[in-house]
Design an enzyme around this catalytic site. Structure first.
Site, PDB file in Angstrom:
ATOM      1  N   CYS A   1       0.688  -1.241   0.064  1.00  0.00           N
ATOM      2  CA  CYS A   1      -0.063  -0.280   0.166  1.00  0.00           C
ATOM      3  C   CYS A   1       0.855   1.219   0.117  1.00  0.00           C
ATOM      4  O   CYS A   1       1.337   1.074   0.901  1.00  0.00           O
ATOM      5  CB  CYS A   1      -1.106  -0.027   1.348  1.00  0.00           C
ATOM      6  SG  CYS A   1      -1.544   1.557   1.299  1.00  0.00           S
TER       7      CYS A   1
ATOM      8  N   HIS B   1      -2.183  -4.523 -10.714  1.00  0.00           N
ATOM      9  CA  HIS B   1      -2.738  -3.403 -11.697  1.00  0.00           C
ATOM     10  C   HIS B   1      -2.706  -3.587 -12.689  1.00  0.00           C
ATOM     11  O   HIS B   1      -2.348  -4.323 -12.864  1.00  0.00           O
ATOM     12  CB  HIS B   1      -2.011  -2.127 -11.855  1.00  0.00           C
ATOM     13  CG  HIS B   1      -1.729  -1.776  -9.805  1.00  0.00           C
ATOM     14  ND1 HIS B   1      -2.564  -0.932  -9.566  1.00  0.00           N
ATOM     15  CD2 HIS B   1      -0.752  -2.010  -8.469  1.00  0.00           C
ATOM     16  CE1 HIS B   1      -2.301  -0.767  -8.086  1.00  0.00           C
ATOM     17  NE2 HIS B   1      -1.268  -1.478  -7.412  1.00  0.00           N
TER      18      HIS B   1
ATOM     19  N   GLU C   1     -10.338  -0.064  -5.665  1.00  0.00           N
ATOM     20  CA  GLU C   1      -9.090  -0.640  -6.027  1.00  0.00           C
ATOM     21  C   GLU C   1      -9.719  -1.545  -4.807  1.00  0.00           C
ATOM     22  O   GLU C   1     -10.648  -2.349  -4.731  1.00  0.00           O
ATOM     23  CB  GLU C   1      -8.452   0.016  -4.032  1.00  0.00           C
ATOM     24  CG  GLU C   1      -8.015   1.416  -4.357  1.00  0.00           C
ATOM     25  CD  GLU C   1      -7.032   1.356  -3.165  1.00  0.00           C
ATOM     26  OE1 GLU C   1      -6.288   0.418  -2.259  1.00  0.00           O
ATOM     27  OE2 GLU C   1      -6.494   2.342  -2.835  1.00  0.00           O
ATOM     28  N   ARG C   2      -8.194  -2.965  -5.386  1.00  0.00           N
ATOM     29  CA  ARG C   2      -9.547  -4.366  -5.024  1.00  0.00           C
ATOM     30  C   ARG C   2      -9.392  -4.391  -3.738  1.00  0.00           C
ATOM     31  O   ARG C   2      -9.241  -4.008  -2.568  1.00  0.00           O
ATOM     32  CB  ARG C   2      -7.755  -5.593  -5.670  1.00  0.00           C
ATOM     33  CG  ARG C   2      -8.526  -7.329  -4.522  1.00  0.00           C
ATOM     34  CD  ARG C   2      -6.333  -7.263  -5.109  1.00  0.00           C
ATOM     35  NE  ARG C   2      -5.786  -6.913  -4.486  1.00  0.00           N
ATOM     36  CZ  ARG C   2      -3.952  -7.959  -4.274  1.00  0.00           C
ATOM     37  NH1 ARG C   2      -3.980  -8.943  -5.159  1.00  0.00           N
ATOM     38  NH2 ARG C   2      -3.602  -7.147  -3.434  1.00  0.00           N
TER      39      ARG C   2
ATOM     40  N   CYS D   1      -4.547   6.353  -4.773  1.00  0.00           N
ATOM     41  CA  CYS D   1      -4.154   5.044  -4.446  1.00  0.00           C
ATOM     42  C   CYS D   1      -2.788   4.982  -4.783  1.00  0.00           C
ATOM     43  O   CYS D   1      -1.792   5.429  -6.094  1.00  0.00           O
ATOM     44  CB  CYS D   1      -4.650   3.660  -5.744  1.00  0.00           C
ATOM     45  SG  CYS D   1      -4.337   2.101  -5.237  1.00  0.00           S
TER      46      CYS D   1
ATOM     47  N   GLY E   1      -1.564   2.417  -7.387  1.00  0.00           N
ATOM     48  CA  GLY E   1      -2.006   2.549  -8.599  1.00  0.00           C
ATOM     49  C   GLY E   1      -1.328   3.909  -8.957  1.00  0.00           C
ATOM     50  O   GLY E   1      -1.635   3.559 -10.696  1.00  0.00           O
TER      51      GLY E   1
HETATM   52  N1  LIG Z   1      -6.109  -2.108  -2.718  1.00  0.00           N
HETATM   53  C1  LIG Z   1      -4.938  -2.387  -2.097  1.00  0.00           C
HETATM   54  C2  LIG Z   1      -4.186  -2.235  -1.679  1.00  0.00           C
HETATM   55  C3  LIG Z   1      -4.081  -0.653  -1.111  1.00  0.00           C
HETATM   56  C4  LIG Z   1      -3.083  -0.181  -2.112  1.00  0.00           C
HETATM   57  C5  LIG Z   1      -3.264   1.566  -2.012  1.00  0.00           C
HETATM   58  N2  LIG Z   1      -4.211   2.013  -0.858  1.00  0.00           N
HETATM   59  C6  LIG Z   1      -2.315   2.007  -2.174  1.00  0.00           C
HETATM   60  O1  LIG Z   1      -2.382   3.500  -1.554  1.00  0.00           O
HETATM   61  O2  LIG Z   1      -1.747   1.409  -3.174  1.00  0.00           O
HETATM   62  C7  LIG Z   1      -4.509  -4.243  -3.400  1.00  0.00           C
HETATM   63  O3  LIG Z   1      -5.345  -5.309  -2.677  1.00  0.00           O
HETATM   64  O4  LIG Z   1      -3.595  -4.639  -3.501  1.00  0.00           O
END
Ligand SMILES: N[C@H](CCC[C@H](N)C(=O)O)C(=O)O
Length: 291
Positions: free
Chosen positions: A75, A169, A218-219, A227, A230
């Site tokens: 994250c 991603h 987001e996953r 993100c 992201g």
């Molecule tokens: N939802 C993302 C994790 C958090 C990523 C995001 N909050 C960031 O700042 O990179 C996943 O399942 O890979």
């Protein structure tokens, strides 16, 4: 279980931060989900946990759980809050701070202007390591798909560039993020069978070669205000598609992230992300024995 937590946010991506440097809390998946719940719990996009160093050359271990309670690899916005937390709590006086995440190690630096720069490591493009399921494709097609963008069949054909920043991603180019079908296509891409571990779905609008706008479904969480991984994935995709220069400001609904990637023929340079990290409040709560 009575616990203390710190509420933080990085460009509007918000977190509950837990300190396990003096002992593990032993929370269940359901309890992580409860902490993230904006109606029955505290409310956050992700739960971040600080754990002691797992070995030499590392200061801490950094654990991430999505709002659905699932543990994930990375994250980016959370990494910036992580270093703000450990410095403000006096858990270290090092700068940069080196942390272990599932897929490797990160270097987190607190800058004089209060923003944080994270060395996010290199992107990964090998389909099997994203992971992206291409076994049913003949080698020639699979090879072509390595070259991007890939065709995904949802309720229509969409073109996505797929890569990993430690977490998976899929980045889709759109003319205008404000009108992009994020809520409709986000879940279809997130849960597409080509992604056995699901995927974060990015919607990228190129404004010019050093400015983009981005929304991410987001996953395990849904659309967030920003993100970090992201933003890294979107800029890397844009650079490899020849649309962006090597330092880009990413405008998200929650703020601006600056992403730099000095790409070369090997595509193995680390991605650097710079952005804000803010403590919102300290709290304590009785976490129920939910299951
Ligand atoms: N939802 C993302 C994790 C958090 C990523 C995001 N909050 C960031 O700042 O990179 C996943 O399942 O890979």
């Amino acid at each position: 279980m009575h616990i203390r937590f710190t509420k933080m946010q990085g460009a509007g991506n918000d977190f509950v931060v837990l300190d396990e440097t003096r002992g593990a809390l032993g929370l269940s998946k359901a309890q992580y989900r409860w902490l993230a719940d904006r109606h029955f719990g505290v409310g956050a996009d992700q739960i971040l946990t600080v754990r002691p160093s797992p070995g030499p050359g590392l200061d801490f271990e950094y654990i991430i759980h999505n709002a659905d309670g699932g543990e994930v690899e990375h994250c980016g916005n959370g990494a910036r809050c992580f270093v703000r937390y450990v410095r403000d709590k006096g858990l270290t006086d090092r700068n940069p701070v080196r942390v272990k995440v599932q897929q490797g190690e990160l270097s987190l630096r607190l800058n004089d202007d209060g923003r944080v720069t994270v060395d996010m490591g290199p992107p990964t493009f090998e389909l099997g390591r994203i992971p992206f399921n291409s076994q049913d494709l003949d080698p020639q097609t699979r090879g072509a798909w390595e070259q991007w963008p890939l065709q995904l069949t949802t309720d229509r054909q969409v073109l996505v560039s797929v890569l990993s920043m430690g977490n998976p991603h899929a980045v889709m180019l759109v003319d205008d993020v404000d009108t992009a079908p994020v809520r409709e296509w986000g879940p279809q891409i997130e849960n597409h069978p080509r992604f056995p571990a699901r995927v974060n779905a990015g919607f990228l609008q190129v404004v010019d070669r050093s400015h983009v706008r981005l929304r991410v479904f987001e996953r395990g969480t849904g659309e967030t205000l920003a993100c970090g991984t992201g933003a890294c994935a979107a800029v890397v995709a844009g650079i490899r598609l020849g649309l962006l220069d090597n330092e880009v400001d990413v405008q998200t609904h929650g703020g601006v992230l600056t992403i730099a990637w000095q790409d070369d023929a090997t595509h193995t340079a680390p991605v650097l992300m710079t952005g804000p990290a803010t403590t919102v409040f300290e709290g304590e709560v009785d976490v129920p024995d939910v299951d």
